[in-house]
Design an enzyme around this catalytic site. Structure first.
Site, PDB file in Angstrom:
ATOM      1  N   ASP A   1       0.644  -1.199   0.010  1.00 46.24           N
ATOM      2  CA  ASP A   1       0.132   0.071   0.093  1.00 46.24           C
ATOM      3  C   ASP A   1       1.033   1.286  -0.017  1.00 46.24           C
ATOM      4  O   ASP A   1       1.675   1.429   0.685  1.00 46.24           O
ATOM      5  CB  ASP A   1      -0.940   0.251   1.056  1.00 46.24           C
ATOM      6  CG  ASP A   1      -1.607  -1.115   1.496  1.00 46.24           C
ATOM      7  OD1 ASP A   1      -1.464  -2.164   0.968  1.00 46.24           O
ATOM      8  OD2 ASP A   1      -2.219  -1.153   2.757  1.00 46.24           O
TER       9      ASP A   1
ATOM     10  N   GLU B   1     -10.465  -2.244   4.557  1.00 40.67           N
ATOM     11  CA  GLU B   1      -9.234  -1.746   4.838  1.00 40.67           C
ATOM     12  C   GLU B   1      -8.904  -0.331   4.091  1.00 40.67           C
ATOM     13  O   GLU B   1      -9.643   0.184   3.309  1.00 40.67           O
ATOM     14  CB  GLU B   1      -8.131  -2.487   4.145  1.00 40.67           C
ATOM     15  CG  GLU B   1      -8.202  -4.020   4.753  1.00 40.67           C
ATOM     16  CD  GLU B   1      -7.207  -4.743   4.264  1.00 40.67           C
ATOM     17  OE1 GLU B   1      -6.583  -5.615   5.025  1.00 40.67           O
ATOM     18  OE2 GLU B   1      -6.955  -5.092   3.024  1.00 40.67           O
TER      19      GLU B   1
HETATM   20  C1  FRU Z   1      -4.038  -3.448   2.738  1.00 36.38           C
HETATM   21  C2  FRU Z   1      -3.500  -3.814   4.122  1.00 36.38           C
HETATM   22  C3  FRU Z   1      -3.389  -2.746   5.212  1.00 36.38           C
HETATM   23  C4  FRU Z   1      -2.591  -3.103   6.109  1.00 36.38           C
HETATM   24  C5  FRU Z   1      -1.393  -3.352   5.251  1.00 36.38           C
HETATM   25  C6  FRU Z   1      -0.303  -4.255   5.763  1.00 36.38           C
HETATM   26  O1  FRU Z   1      -3.303  -4.166   1.715  1.00 36.38           O
HETATM   27  O2  FRU Z   1      -3.759  -5.100   4.381  1.00 36.38           O
HETATM   28  O3  FRU Z   1      -4.916  -3.196   5.828  1.00 36.38           O
HETATM   29  O4  FRU Z   1      -2.385  -2.094   6.886  1.00 36.38           O
HETATM   30  O5  FRU Z   1      -1.819  -3.924   4.128  1.00 36.38           O
HETATM   31  O6  FRU Z   1       0.900  -4.249   5.176  1.00 36.38           O
END
Ligand code: FRU
Length: 484
Positions: A22, A204
């Site tokens: 992300d 998320e």
């Molecule tokens: C989304 C996610 C978020 C989390 C991160 C962990 O892709 O699952 O919810 O903070 O990636 O790397």
């Protein structure tokens, strides 16, 4: 330095090496766009998360910076956001030199392994040198876990109505809004979404902002929520809600999910805080948790989408969230090769080009029935279909190249285009080594997908599957310069 490995995007951001997911902490500050990202510096698969860092002056050319945040005793550093604390409300800086403040999730992998449920909390870090170096706040975590297994991805923004900071947080299947005067002490104010939108997976990476509906004075709020799994074409995807926000509570009568991008590879996207002219600029992670850890790259893994400007347009009675590449990008386009394309019903025309895998292609048309097929010498094919009868657009990567690293990588991706207005519309495509971004009607309908051909595509066939003549106007192919 020149990043030129096989499948390495040439005009999209990717990390120098190792694993990325992300985008995090998107903030503009003193002429610089910061891009932090979920990063694991030891391997090309997901692992203990850090925040990697890059900067750009124009969102086109990027400079790699050193790692901003490392895991600590509270856990891995998961996704989050960053703000400029102009009035030094946090007292982490000084009135003369306000701090940059990052708010992120701590993920305590040890607690999780021990079977505990309360393993995600929220933490704060700050920078007093414009983002170059970061210190953790010594009172972390600033929000403890209230008993929710998934409790993460804080997006903080300045709330004009309450004159305080607002934080969006997701908790398993819904959104929570928290409030603070100083970025350090928070209280919960409201919840949204248990009964609305898509719920095929965990919520998320929330984001929320106000947009003025194009050509009106009407203001609406837009909420972005990524979910995994449960996207329309499998795995990870990002839905949006259009509604209102009174400073504390979100209202939206929207029941059904709407998607910012119908392709398989645009996830966890969020927008910049503090941009000049208040532009809403979005960047997503160009992958999907279904296979993110398995794509056939070496050395590094995955890239970001092109930065896109968001807007709201009312089309045939519906508020549509538009996402379309920034104009800045045009500076990378070499002089286009222009064509006139007219194809008889049932016929096919093929255009050859030295390398389609680093191009922008655009045209306008009224046609509703055609196939576009990119091909290489190995007869690998990436196929796009506009189907007027079914009112849908399809991406078929089943024969596009390497697909066997994941069972369902080759499935056909569908996008309903039921609200596409009659008449002329634009089709704009960006291919960059191993990705395609498709923008129909200037960002009304968008698809992003990865593909991994064994050679570059050198042919584009255009087939007329409709009854009348197929005419593609202003047809242009431009090679895109690399940014490295
Ligand atoms: C989304 C996610 C978020 C989390 C991160 C962990 O892709 O699952 O919810 O903070 O990636 O790397």
């Amino acid at each position: 330095e020149y990043y030129n490995e096989r499948y390495r995007p040439q005009f999209h951001f990717s990390p120098e090496e190792k694993w990325m997911n992300d985008p995090n902490g998107l903030v503009y500050h003193k002429g610089v766009y910061h891009l932090f990202y979920q990063y694991y510096p030891e391997d090309i698969v997901w692992g203990p998360m850090h925040w990697g860092h890059a900067t750009s002056k124009d969102l086109v050319v990027w400079e790699h910076k050193s790692i901003a945040l490392f895991p600590d005793a509270n856990g891995y550093i998961f996704s989050g956001s960053a703000v400029v604390d102009f009035d030094n409300t946090s007292k982490l800086g000084s009135d003369k030199a306000p701090p940059l403040v990052a708010i992120f999730t701590y993920h305590d992998a040890v607690a999780k392994k021990e079977g505990k449920e309360r393993y995600e909390t929220q933490g704060v870090a700050y920078s007093l040198d414009n983002g170059e170096t970061w210190s953790k706040y010594d009172g972390n975590p600033v929000i403890g876990n209230p008993g929710e297994k998934d409790f993460r991805d804080p997006k903080v923004f300045w709330n004009e109505k309450t004159k305080a900071w607002s934080m969006l947080l997701v908790a398993v299947d819904h959104l929570q809004i928290w409030s603070s005067d100083n970025l350090l002490q928070w209280e919960k104010v409201s919840e949204f979404g248990k009964e609305q939108g898509a719920h095929g997976g965990v919520w998320e990476c929330p984001d929320m902002f106000k947009l003025v509906v194009e050509e009106t004075n009407e203001e609406k709020w837009v909420l972005l929520i990524s979910i995994n799994p449960g996207a329309p074409n499998g795995g990870s995807g990002t839905q949006y809600f259009v509604g209102d926000f009174d400073g504390e509570t979100i209202t939206s009568d929207q029941k059904n999910p709407r998607w910012i991008d119908w392709g398989t590879d645009n996830y966890a996207g969020v927008t910049y805080n503090n941009t000049p002219d208040n532009d809403r600029i979005f960047i997503g992670w160009m992958s999907n948790w279904n296979y993110a850890n398995k794509t056939p790259t070496q050395k590094w893994r995955s890239a970001m989408t092109l930065p896109r400007k968001l807007s709201l347009r009312k089309i045939q009675g519906d508020y549509e969230l538009i996402n379309y590449p920034l104009e800045n990008l045009n500076e990378l386009l070499k002089t286009p090769e222009e064509r006139t394309i007219i194809v008889e019903s049932g016929a096919e025309e093929t255009i050859s080009f030295e390398n389609f895998n680093q191009t922008e292609i655009r045209f306008t048309t009224k046609a509703r029935d055609f196939h576009l097929t990119f091909k290489n010498k190995l007869n690998e094919r990436l196929m796009l279909t506009m189907d007027g009868d079914k009112k849908q657009f399809l991406v078929d990567r089943s024969l596009s190249g390497k697909t066997d690293f994941e069972e369902n990588f080759g499935g056909i991706q569908q996008m309903p285009i039921t609200n596409l207005p009659a008449g002329q519309f634009e089709v704009r495509l960006f291919l960059d080594r191993s990705s395609i971004e498709i923008f129909i009607n200037k960002g009304q309908y968008v698809m992003t997908a990865q593909f991994f051909p064994n050679e570059n595509y050198t042919d584009l066939s255009i087939k007329n599957t409709g009854v009348g003549k197929l005419s593609l106007g202003d047809f242009k192919i431009s090679t895109v310069k690399d940014i490295w």
